[in-house]
Design a protein around this motif. Structure first.
Motif, PDB file in Angstrom:
ATOM      1  N   ARG A 368      45.389  39.154  33.645  1.00 20.04           N
ATOM      2  CA  ARG A 368      45.711  37.722  33.689  1.00 20.04           C
ATOM      3  C   ARG A 368      45.777  37.227  35.125  1.00 20.04           C
ATOM      4  NH1 ARG A 368      49.859  38.710  29.946  1.00 20.04           N
ATOM      5  NH2 ARG A 368      51.390  38.406  31.612  1.00 20.04           N
ATOM      6  N   ASN A 369      46.447  38.019  35.970  1.00 20.01           N
ATOM      7  CA  ASN A 369      46.546  37.623  37.385  1.00 20.01           C
ATOM      8  C   ASN A 369      45.170  37.500  38.020  1.00 20.01           C
ATOM      9  OD1 ASN A 369      49.295  37.629  37.147  1.00 20.01           O
ATOM     10  ND2 ASN A 369      49.626  39.512  38.308  1.00 20.01           N
ATOM     11  N   ALA A 372      43.317  34.413  36.729  1.00 23.58           N
ATOM     12  CA  ALA A 372      43.864  33.167  37.267  1.00 23.58           C
ATOM     13  C   ALA A 372      43.279  32.843  38.635  1.00 23.58           C
ATOM     14  CB  ALA A 372      45.384  33.252  37.350  1.00 23.58           C
ATOM     15  N   SER A 373      42.961  33.881  39.397  1.00 22.96           N
ATOM     16  CA  SER A 373      42.450  33.646  40.749  1.00 22.96           C
ATOM     17  C   SER A 373      40.927  33.737  40.839  1.00 22.96           C
ATOM     18  CB  SER A 373      43.074  34.651  41.726  1.00 22.96           C
ATOM     19  OG  SER A 373      42.771  35.984  41.334  1.00 22.96           O
TER      20      SER A 373
END
Length: 477
Positions: A368-369, A372-373
């Motif tokens: 997810r991290n 997101a980026s």
């Protein structure tokens, strides 16, 4: 044979202070990320390793209304994890020769219906009694014509037919723990709540823990919440734990005092080591198949790193890993937050080999991290790199499904499609994954692809009524 390297962020047995600090930071980042995803307002975490608290942290707000932060003193409802305390109480009386686990409850309690009397103490503890439930699971109210009348409910449930022969099947049931409270009171000669206070809270060092619900004034009690429909804001939870049912729910505590209790339990101050082993020993049905509970404790079944648990209200939980010298406690104030799903991930920082077995939630967090980026393209390749670097298992189908639906609720259908596509790639024979992917395609306007995956879901599960209904709406039935 060379030993495998310890994954980054994992606390090895010979970890330096800097390694432990880094792992604590990564655990905190994981917890904060999951709190944001699950919309958990406040949370406490404690980790016990070899009889010592090695990590204790507070996160978020105990009260949204008053913006009060969670502190060490904050108390959380542990709901049905109270049953673990009842299990310890029964074993304490077994040690004293006051209770026989194999004895029928009719040997101790008079006036029960004849069909109830042969149920054993063990079958009450592990929910295989076959008795009717005093709590209507659909309404959440007591059975009987007067849902707030304990005496009427107890009379009403005894008039209901039994649901199965004792030991035939597992069914979670509050009647079992009403009877256990009566058993503990009769054999100890004191009220259930008093017995727990004197024999467990006082011995373990839990001065602020106690019983209570929304009707009681409990100092430092964190407010209880549930998400409104559509995850659109919060509603207050009106906790109601009738006194006669408090062997099954009703304890308020904090992570520090629960840690004291677990340490006391495993150090022999509450029970002898042989009694603790019996407490956590798996139980069986009549046909020899395993039952999901030990004696008041759910068992977390797997091939290695066995665990026993206390889980309450999908909001508070603790796992004990008896063979690994570890325990993890996570308490929250969001009913439905399911912090028990986070515990294996935290434990994986202390048990590296557990990551290969149960590291999917942490893999999903890191993915997810990254998404997101860096975006949602190539999630499969990103996941493969994450797994190699951190020594993790794949996210479960449930991990990915929950993430995808959160994206749908946020009106991000393209991102949801990418997540559900990964789920179908990893679990191609799971009907629910195809149904979820179809729903995301439908939300994104890709009707033909939605039809394809609804049909595939039906091939895998002909009973999928949701897929049937959606295909009819899309004119493809």
């Amino acid at each position: 044979m060379a030993l495998a390297a310890v994954p980054a962020g994992v606390i090895a047995s010979t970890a330096s202070p800097s390694q432990a600090s880094r792992a604590a930071q990564e655990i905190a980042a994981f917890v904060r990320s999951e709190m944001q995803e699950r919309q958990i307002p406040g949370l406490q975490l404690a980790v016990i390793q070899r009889g010592k608290v090695v990590l204790k942290r507070n996160f978020g707000l105990a009260s949204l209304q008053y913006q009060v932060p969670v502190t060490d003193a904050s108390l959380f409802s542990i709901n049905s994890a109270t049953k673990a305390f009842a299990g310890v109480a029964v074993m304490q009386l077994v040690q004293q020769g006051q209770i026989d686990l194999a004895a029928p409850i009719g040997q101790y309690l008079m006036g029960l219906p004849s069909a109830w009397q042969a149920v054993t103490v063990t079958q009450l503890l592990n929910h295989t009694s076959g008795l009717p439930d005093v709590l209507d699971q659909r309404s959440g109210k007591l059975v009987g014509p007067q849902p707030d009348d304990a005496d009427a409910a107890w009379k009403a449930v005894q008039a209901l037919p039994v649901e199965a022969r004792p030991g035939q099947r597992y069914r979670y049931n509050q009647t079992n723990y009403v009877l256990l409270a009566q058993l503990i009171e009769r054999q100890s000669g004191q009220p259930f709540v008093s017995f727990i206070q004197r024999q467990q809270f006082d011995v373990a060092g839990m001065p602020h823990s106690g019983f209570g619900d929304a009707k009681d004034v409990v100092a430092n009690k964190a407010s209880s919440y549930v998400l409104d429909r559509g995850d659109n804001g919060y509603r207050n939870v009106n906790e109601d734990f009738p006194v006669f049912m408090r062997a099954g729910a009703g304890i308020n505590s904090n992570a520090g005092e629960l840690a004291n209790w677990l340490i006391a339990l495993q150090s022999g101050r509450l029970l002898a080591p042989a009694s603790v082993a019996r407490l956590w020993q798996p139980t069986s049905l009549n046909d020899g198949k395993p039952a999901p509970w030990a004696l008041g404790w759910p068992t977390i079944g797997r091939d290695a790193h066995r665990a026993v648990a206390g889980i309450g209200g999908a909001r508070s939980a603790f796992y004990v890993y008896p063979d690994d010298g570890l325990a993890v406690i996570i308490l929250s104030n969001l009913a439905g937050g399911q912090p028990e799903q986070l515990i294996d991930t935290v434990a994986g920082f202390y048990i590296p080999s557990l990551r290969w077995q149960r590291g999917g939630a942490y893999a999903a967090h890191l993915l997810r991290n990254s998404a997101a980026s860096a975006g949602y393209d190539g999630l499969d390749k990103t996941l493969a790199a994450i797994r190699r670097q951190h020594g993790l298992s794949d996210p479960t189908e449930d991990d990915l499904n929950a993430w995808g639906y959160r994206l749908l609720r946020r009106q991000q259908p393209k991102q949801a499609v990418a997540v559900f596509q990964l789920g179908v790639q990893l679990y191609p024979q799971v009907a629910n994954g195809h149904d979820s992917l179809a729903e995301a395609y439908e939300a994104d306007g890709a009707t033909a692809l939605a039809v394809t995956h609804y049909r595939r879901s039906l091939e895998l599960n002909p009973g999928n009524t949701h897929a049937v209904a959606r295909l009819r709406v899309l004119g493809a039935d």
